[in-house]
Design a protein around this motif. Sequence first.
Motif, PDB file in Angstrom:
ATOM      1  N   VAL A  59       0.830  -1.049   0.716  1.00  0.00           N
ATOM      2  CA  VAL A  59      -0.014  -0.518  -0.191  1.00  0.00           C
ATOM      3  C   VAL A  59       0.933   1.294  -0.233  1.00  0.00           C
ATOM      4  CG1 VAL A  59      -1.726   1.391   1.397  1.00  0.00           C
ATOM      5  CG2 VAL A  59      -2.031  -1.315   1.324  1.00  0.00           C
ATOM      6  N   GLY A  60       1.777   1.175   0.507  1.00  0.00           N
ATOM      7  CA  GLY A  60       3.134   2.012   0.827  1.00  0.00           C
ATOM      8  C   GLY A  60       4.025   2.456  -0.800  1.00  0.00           C
ATOM      9  N   VAL A  61       3.375   1.775  -1.511  1.00  0.00           N
ATOM     10  CA  VAL A  61       4.436   1.491  -2.898  1.00  0.00           C
ATOM     11  C   VAL A  61       2.608   2.189  -3.442  1.00  0.00           C
ATOM     12  CG1 VAL A  61       5.062   0.181  -4.882  1.00  0.00           C
ATOM     13  CG2 VAL A  61       5.798   0.038  -2.589  1.00  0.00           C
ATOM     14  N   ALA A  62       1.311   1.496  -3.361  1.00  0.00           N
ATOM     15  CA  ALA A  62       0.735   1.973  -4.475  1.00  0.00           C
ATOM     16  C   ALA A  62      -0.038   4.108  -3.910  1.00  0.00           C
ATOM     17  CB  ALA A  62      -0.780   1.526  -3.507  1.00  0.00           C
ATOM     18  N   LEU A  63       0.907   4.386  -2.937  1.00  0.00           N
ATOM     19  CA  LEU A  63       0.427   6.266  -2.509  1.00  0.00           C
ATOM     20  C   LEU A  63       1.746   6.784  -3.425  1.00  0.00           C
ATOM     21  CD1 LEU A  63      -0.604   5.515   1.235  1.00  0.00           C
ATOM     22  CD2 LEU A  63      -1.812   6.051  -0.909  1.00  0.00           C
ATOM     23  N   LEU A  64       2.400   5.929  -3.539  1.00  0.00           N
ATOM     24  CA  LEU A  64       3.130   7.142  -4.653  1.00  0.00           C
ATOM     25  C   LEU A  64       2.707   8.051  -5.779  1.00  0.00           C
ATOM     26  CD1 LEU A  64       6.480   4.791  -4.825  1.00  0.00           C
ATOM     27  CD2 LEU A  64       6.921   6.812  -3.357  1.00  0.00           C
ATOM     28  N   PRO A  65       3.266   8.734  -5.853  1.00  0.00           N
ATOM     29  CA  PRO A  65       2.151   9.516  -6.899  1.00  0.00           C
ATOM     30  C   PRO A  65       2.690   9.548  -8.521  1.00  0.00           C
ATOM     31  CG  PRO A  65       3.632  10.947  -5.155  1.00  0.00           C
ATOM     32  CD  PRO A  65       3.521   9.963  -4.955  1.00  0.00           C
ATOM     33  N   SER A  66       3.437   8.902  -8.225  1.00  0.00           N
ATOM     34  CA  SER A  66       4.923   9.083  -9.559  1.00  0.00           C
ATOM     35  C   SER A  66       4.165   8.046 -10.393  1.00  0.00           C
ATOM     36  CB  SER A  66       6.135   9.067  -9.338  1.00  0.00           C
ATOM     37  OG  SER A  66       6.445   8.045  -8.726  1.00  0.00           O
ATOM     38  N   SER A  67       3.808   7.165 -10.215  1.00  0.00           N
ATOM     39  CA  SER A  67       3.512   6.183 -11.088  1.00  0.00           C
ATOM     40  C   SER A  67       2.334   5.459 -10.819  1.00  0.00           C
ATOM     41  CB  SER A  67       4.868   4.843 -11.058  1.00  0.00           C
ATOM     42  OG  SER A  67       4.188   3.625 -11.931  1.00  0.00           O
ATOM     43  N   PRO A  68       1.138   5.606 -11.616  1.00  0.00           N
ATOM     44  CA  PRO A  68      -0.228   5.122 -11.725  1.00  0.00           C
ATOM     45  C   PRO A  68      -0.212   3.073 -11.759  1.00  0.00           C
ATOM     46  CG  PRO A  68      -0.480   7.128 -12.861  1.00  0.00           C
ATOM     47  CD  PRO A  68       1.516   6.412 -13.020  1.00  0.00           C
ATOM     48  N   ALA A  69       0.832   2.851 -12.428  1.00  0.00           N
ATOM     49  CA  ALA A  69       1.203   1.246 -12.660  1.00  0.00           C
ATOM     50  C   ALA A  69       1.784   0.607 -11.561  1.00  0.00           C
ATOM     51  CB  ALA A  69       1.478   1.390 -14.401  1.00  0.00           C
ATOM     52  N   LEU A  70       2.726   1.524 -11.508  1.00  0.00           N
ATOM     53  CA  LEU A  70       3.440   1.029 -10.214  1.00  0.00           C
ATOM     54  C   LEU A  70       2.387   0.819  -8.721  1.00  0.00           C
ATOM     55  CD1 LEU A  70       5.747   0.228  -9.264  1.00  0.00           C
ATOM     56  CD2 LEU A  70       7.210   1.844  -8.752  1.00  0.00           C
ATOM     57  N   GLY A  71       1.622   1.429  -8.474  1.00  0.00           N
ATOM     58  CA  GLY A  71       1.011   2.485  -7.488  1.00  0.00           C
ATOM     59  C   GLY A  71      -0.217   0.717  -8.131  1.00  0.00           C
ATOM     60  N   MET A 127      13.560   1.935  -7.798  1.00  0.00           N
ATOM     61  CA  MET A 127      14.349   3.373  -8.690  1.00  0.00           C
ATOM     62  C   MET A 127      13.871   4.515  -8.433  1.00  0.00           C
ATOM     63  SD  MET A 127      15.637   1.022  -9.879  1.00  0.00           S
ATOM     64  CE  MET A 127      16.247  -0.941  -9.576  1.00  0.00           C
ATOM     65  N   ARG A 128      12.536   5.045  -7.821  1.00  0.00           N
ATOM     66  CA  ARG A 128      12.475   6.347  -7.525  1.00  0.00           C
ATOM     67  C   ARG A 128      12.835   6.846  -6.644  1.00  0.00           C
ATOM     68  NH1 ARG A 128       7.784   7.377 -11.612  1.00  0.00           N
ATOM     69  NH2 ARG A 128       8.057   5.472 -13.476  1.00  0.00           N
ATOM     70  N   GLN A 129      12.606   6.326  -5.244  1.00  0.00           N
ATOM     71  CA  GLN A 129      12.579   6.290  -3.603  1.00  0.00           C
ATOM     72  C   GLN A 129      13.144   4.747  -3.045  1.00  0.00           C
ATOM     73  OE1 GLN A 129      10.578   9.343  -2.538  1.00  0.00           O
ATOM     74  NE2 GLN A 129      10.145   9.208  -4.214  1.00  0.00           N
TER      75      GLN A 129
END
Length: 167
Positions: free
Chosen positions: A3-15, A100-102
């Motif tokens: 869920v923490g990864v899902a809350l990253l705003p940078s990538s909807p697919a990764l979320g 890769m982003r965080q």
Amino acid sequence: LGVGVALLPSSPALGALGLLAALLHVVNHACFKSCLFLSAGSVVYRTGQRDLGRLGGLASSMPLTAGSATVASLAIGGVPPLNGFASKWLIVVTCLLAGMRQPLFLLLGLAALFISLATLAAFAKVLGAAFFGAPGEERPREVPAAMVVPQLVLAALCVLLGVVPQL
């Protein structure tokens, strides 16, 4: 973590992948943890013991309970091809991609792997003490079908959702 990864705003697919991983793990956790609680309840029901030191060798007299507890213990530890592996691996991969982003998520993914190994070690100790260790004082028989069938169904779900997690 998913869920923490899902809350990253940078990538909807990764979320979406993180949320999928988290939801899959919730379903899987319900299967293997319920199976473990039912197995523990079966041991207490037949032996009256809650002290692992007084148990041992129950696999020979309670083989169905021992089998389902073994499957659930391996599943909670994330051993392939069981359901715990499928969801934990998806969470770790999602963390590595998010890392890769965080970069913090790289560390969190590695921490998740370590925690999974520690969980496996803890449940291996419980299995050894209760089911596969030296025989204890008790020689109980298997629990009634009404108690063992739910354990077997949950253990089968652990295998099924590990082999075919897209279900």
